[in-house]
Design a protein around this motif. Structure first.
Motif, PDB file in Angstrom:
ATOM      1  N   MET A  54      23.060   1.118 129.378  1.00  0.00           N
ATOM      2  CA  MET A  54      22.120   0.019 129.559  1.00  0.00           C
ATOM      3  C   MET A  54      22.841  -1.258 129.967  1.00  0.00           C
ATOM      4  SD  MET A  54      19.569   0.708 126.337  1.00  0.00           S
ATOM      5  CE  MET A  54      18.502  -0.682 126.700  1.00  0.00           C
ATOM      6  N   SER A  55      22.197  -2.032 130.826  1.00  0.00           N
ATOM      7  CA  SER A  55      22.758  -3.306 131.257  1.00  0.00           C
ATOM      8  C   SER A  55      22.557  -4.351 130.160  1.00  0.00           C
ATOM      9  CB  SER A  55      22.052  -3.771 132.532  1.00  0.00           C
ATOM     10  OG  SER A  55      22.337  -5.122 132.802  1.00  0.00           O
ATOM     11  N   PRO A  56      23.533  -5.246 129.975  1.00  0.00           N
ATOM     12  CA  PRO A  56      23.353  -6.325 128.994  1.00  0.00           C
ATOM     13  C   PRO A  56      22.082  -7.134 129.235  1.00  0.00           C
ATOM     14  CG  PRO A  56      25.637  -6.226 129.718  1.00  0.00           C
ATOM     15  CD  PRO A  56      24.865  -5.277 130.598  1.00  0.00           C
ATOM     16  N   SER A  57      21.642  -7.201 130.492  1.00  0.00           N
ATOM     17  CA  SER A  57      20.444  -7.974 130.816  1.00  0.00           C
ATOM     18  C   SER A  57      19.173  -7.346 130.261  1.00  0.00           C
ATOM     19  CB  SER A  57      20.315  -8.135 132.334  1.00  0.00           C
ATOM     20  OG  SER A  57      20.125  -6.882 132.963  1.00  0.00           O
ATOM     21  N   GLN A  58      19.241  -6.066 129.867  1.00  0.00           N
ATOM     22  CA  GLN A  58      18.066  -5.408 129.310  1.00  0.00           C
ATOM     23  C   GLN A  58      17.830  -5.797 127.853  1.00  0.00           C
ATOM     24  OE1 GLN A  58      19.519  -1.391 131.148  1.00  0.00           O
ATOM     25  NE2 GLN A  58      17.344  -1.116 130.684  1.00  0.00           N
ATOM     26  N   PHE A  59      18.833  -6.379 127.231  1.00  0.00           N
ATOM     27  CA  PHE A  59      18.710  -6.800 125.837  1.00  0.00           C
ATOM     28  C   PHE A  59      18.349  -8.276 125.764  1.00  0.00           C
ATOM     29  CE2 PHE A  59      21.230  -2.995 125.462  1.00  0.00           C
ATOM     30  CZ  PHE A  59      20.848  -2.446 124.245  1.00  0.00           C
ATOM     31  N   VAL A  60      17.521  -8.622 124.773  1.00  0.00           N
ATOM     32  CA  VAL A  60      17.157 -10.017 124.532  1.00  0.00           C
ATOM     33  C   VAL A  60      17.485 -10.349 123.079  1.00  0.00           C
ATOM     34  CG1 VAL A  60      15.336 -10.009 126.259  1.00  0.00           C
ATOM     35  CG2 VAL A  60      14.773  -9.422 123.890  1.00  0.00           C
ATOM     36  N   SER A  61      17.725 -11.621 122.820  1.00  0.00           N
ATOM     37  CA  SER A  61      18.006 -12.049 121.454  1.00  0.00           C
ATOM     38  C   SER A  61      16.818 -11.755 120.561  1.00  0.00           C
ATOM     39  CB  SER A  61      18.330 -13.544 121.421  1.00  0.00           C
ATOM     40  OG  SER A  61      19.508 -13.820 122.156  1.00  0.00           O
ATOM     41  N   ALA A  62      17.077 -11.136 119.427  1.00  0.00           N
ATOM     42  CA  ALA A  62      15.997 -10.770 118.512  1.00  0.00           C
ATOM     43  C   ALA A  62      15.494 -11.993 117.763  1.00  0.00           C
ATOM     44  CB  ALA A  62      16.485  -9.714 117.528  1.00  0.00           C
ATOM     45  N   ASN A  73      15.761 -17.156 115.215  1.00  0.00           N
ATOM     46  CA  ASN A  73      16.406 -17.793 114.073  1.00  0.00           C
ATOM     47  C   ASN A  73      17.789 -17.189 113.868  1.00  0.00           C
ATOM     48  OD1 ASN A  73      17.216 -18.766 111.569  1.00  0.00           O
ATOM     49  ND2 ASN A  73      15.144 -18.775 110.743  1.00  0.00           N
ATOM     50  N   ASP A  74      18.820 -17.866 114.354  1.00  0.00           N
ATOM     51  CA  ASP A  74      20.185 -17.357 114.253  1.00  0.00           C
ATOM     52  C   ASP A  74      20.715 -17.388 112.824  1.00  0.00           C
ATOM     53  OD1 ASP A  74      20.365 -16.807 116.926  1.00  0.00           O
ATOM     54  OD2 ASP A  74      21.277 -18.734 117.454  1.00  0.00           O
ATOM     55  N   PHE A  75      20.021 -18.082 111.916  1.00  0.00           N
ATOM     56  CA  PHE A  75      20.436 -18.072 110.519  1.00  0.00           C
ATOM     57  C   PHE A  75      20.085 -16.744 109.865  1.00  0.00           C
ATOM     58  CE2 PHE A  75      19.518 -18.821 105.992  1.00  0.00           C
ATOM     59  CZ  PHE A  75      20.763 -19.311 105.577  1.00  0.00           C
ATOM     60  N   VAL A  76      19.008 -16.122 110.339  1.00  0.00           N
ATOM     61  CA  VAL A  76      18.526 -14.868 109.747  1.00  0.00           C
ATOM     62  C   VAL A  76      19.120 -13.648 110.442  1.00  0.00           C
ATOM     63  CG1 VAL A  76      16.475 -13.464 109.265  1.00  0.00           C
ATOM     64  CG2 VAL A  76      16.393 -15.960 109.007  1.00  0.00           C
ATOM     65  N   ARG A  77      19.134 -13.662 111.791  1.00  0.00           N
ATOM     66  CA  ARG A  77      19.633 -12.513 112.532  1.00  0.00           C
ATOM     67  C   ARG A  77      20.233 -12.949 113.858  1.00  0.00           C
ATOM     68  NH1 ARG A  77      14.448  -8.906 114.314  1.00  0.00           N
ATOM     69  NH2 ARG A  77      16.163  -7.547 114.984  1.00  0.00           N
ATOM     70  N   THR A  78      21.230 -12.172 114.319  1.00  0.00           N
ATOM     71  CA  THR A  78      21.911 -12.532 115.564  1.00  0.00           C
ATOM     72  C   THR A  78      22.025 -11.351 116.524  1.00  0.00           C
ATOM     73  OG1 THR A  78      24.062 -12.099 114.505  1.00  0.00           O
ATOM     74  CG2 THR A  78      23.263 -14.379 114.480  1.00  0.00           C
ATOM     75  N   ASP A  79      21.308 -10.262 116.267  1.00  0.00           N
ATOM     76  CA  ASP A  79      21.402  -9.079 117.116  1.00  0.00           C
ATOM     77  C   ASP A  79      20.573  -9.240 118.389  1.00  0.00           C
ATOM     78  OD1 ASP A  79      19.213  -9.024 115.231  1.00  0.00           O
ATOM     79  OD2 ASP A  79      18.732  -7.035 115.983  1.00  0.00           O
ATOM     80  N   GLU A  80      20.723  -8.270 119.293  1.00  0.00           N
ATOM     81  CA  GLU A  80      19.946  -8.202 120.521  1.00  0.00           C
ATOM     82  C   GLU A  80      19.168  -6.895 120.531  1.00  0.00           C
ATOM     83  OE1 GLU A  80      23.000 -10.513 123.550  1.00  0.00           O
ATOM     84  OE2 GLU A  80      23.110  -8.328 123.348  1.00  0.00           O
ATOM     85  N   ILE A  81      17.988  -6.904 121.160  1.00  0.00           N
ATOM     86  CA  ILE A  81      17.141  -5.712 121.145  1.00  0.00           C
ATOM     87  C   ILE A  81      16.591  -5.402 122.529  1.00  0.00           C
ATOM     88  CG2 ILE A  81      16.462  -6.098 118.742  1.00  0.00           C
ATOM     89  CD1 ILE A  81      13.733  -7.080 119.826  1.00  0.00           C
ATOM     90  N   CYS A  82      16.180  -4.155 122.712  1.00  0.00           N
ATOM     91  CA  CYS A  82      15.470  -3.714 123.917  1.00  0.00           C
ATOM     92  C   CYS A  82      14.402  -2.717 123.479  1.00  0.00           C
ATOM     93  CB  CYS A  82      16.437  -3.060 124.902  1.00  0.00           C
ATOM     94  SG  CYS A  82      15.616  -2.403 126.386  1.00  0.00           S
ATOM     95  N   TRP A  83      13.140  -3.055 123.696  1.00  0.00           N
ATOM     96  CA  TRP A  83      12.039  -2.200 123.251  1.00  0.00           C
ATOM     97  C   TRP A  83      12.027  -0.883 124.015  1.00  0.00           C
ATOM     98  CZ3 TRP A  83       9.466  -3.078 118.917  1.00  0.00           C
ATOM     99  CH2 TRP A  83       9.500  -4.382 118.391  1.00  0.00           C
ATOM    100  N   ILE A  84      11.689   0.190 123.331  1.00  0.00           N
ATOM    101  CA  ILE A  84      11.639   1.524 123.929  1.00  0.00           C
ATOM    102  C   ILE A  84      10.215   1.803 124.373  1.00  0.00           C
ATOM    103  CG2 ILE A  84      12.012   3.994 123.543  1.00  0.00           C
ATOM    104  CD1 ILE A  84      14.078   3.216 121.418  1.00  0.00           C
ATOM    105  N   THR A  85      10.027   1.952 125.676  1.00  0.00           N
ATOM    106  CA  THR A  85       8.695   2.122 126.245  1.00  0.00           C
ATOM    107  C   THR A  85       8.439   3.525 126.772  1.00  0.00           C
ATOM    108  OG1 THR A  85       9.459   1.359 128.408  1.00  0.00           O
ATOM    109  CG2 THR A  85       8.623  -0.316 126.891  1.00  0.00           C
ATOM    110  N   GLY A  86       9.453   4.385 126.751  1.00  0.00           N
ATOM    111  CA  GLY A  86       9.283   5.730 127.272  1.00  0.00           C
ATOM    112  C   GLY A  86       9.531   5.843 128.757  1.00  0.00           C
TER     113      GLY A  86
END
Length: 223
Positions: A54-62, A73-86
């Protein structure tokens, strides 16, 4: 069903009912189920390969919440996500596997699971997700949480454990190493949990089975 979905059971010789039965029994007895390296190997490998391509551009800040209540909210979480649409073969196979789990749990535990949503999650070195529960403020539609890990050669010193707590006051919790193919399922509203910082890139899938809380003039889950 695509070729990959079919191969999950036919090629691996994987007995889904055995895992599904174990998950159902654990949920019934304790409310959570931890199953190391339990996801079918063919599906695990496909999801792992897909996550690495996957390209880094497919992920967005959670963020926290959804729609008008969404908040970064970077105080609570700092991960990146990409929704699975099939849209990918691996994503379709994953959603098919979860649909089978949903049918089994509804038949066995009468949970009324109505829909499913999930995303890939990427935690860079140092990323975290502080203690929380998987439910939106004022809502109770997330019934069951599912986490699957996609990390090869992961060692204890790499960190990044999931910690599941019995309540908000508990300090120690149950630590889960994010090993490849490990499947964790738990009641979404019952168990506060967190992701500890890792020392290298950490990949996983997080998903939620939801119940139908639609009322007049408001459809939920949204279609």
């Amino acid at each position: 069903m695509n070729a990959l979905s079919q191969s999950v059971s036919e090629v691996d010789g994987f007995n889904e009912d055995t895992l599904f039965a174990r998950i159902a029994e654990d949920i019934l007895q304790t409310g959570y189920s931890i199953n190391p390296a339990a996801l079918p190997p063919t599906l695990t490998e496909a999801l792992y390969r897909h996550s690495q391509l996957m390209s880094p551009s497919q992920f967005v800040s959670a963020g926290i919440g959804r729609a008008d209540d969404y908040l970064k909210n970077d105080f609570v979480r700092t991960d990146e996500i990409c929704w699975i649409t099939g849209e990918s073969e691996a994503g379709t196979a994953w959603l098919h596997w979860c649909a089978e789990l949903q049918k089994y749990l509804n038949r066995r535990l009468f949970l009324g699971l109505f829909s499913f949503e999930s995303h890939f999650a990427h935690y860079k070195a140092g990323d975290f997700y502080k203690r929380h529960v998987d439910a939106f403020k004022g809502e109770s539609n997330r019934k069951l949480s599912v986490v699957v890990y996609l990390n090869s050669n992961w060692y204890t010193e790499d960190g990044g454990e999931l910690v599941i707590y019995q309540n908000w006051q508990e300090e120690k919790g149950i630590r889960v190493t994010p090993l490849m193919g490990t499947v964790v399922v738990f009641l979404s509203e019952e168990f506060p949990h967190e992701v500890l910082p890792a020392k290298r890139d950490r990949y996983s899938i997080a998903g939620w089975f939801r119940v139908n809380t639609s009322v007049a003039e408001r459809v939920d889950p949204p279609q």
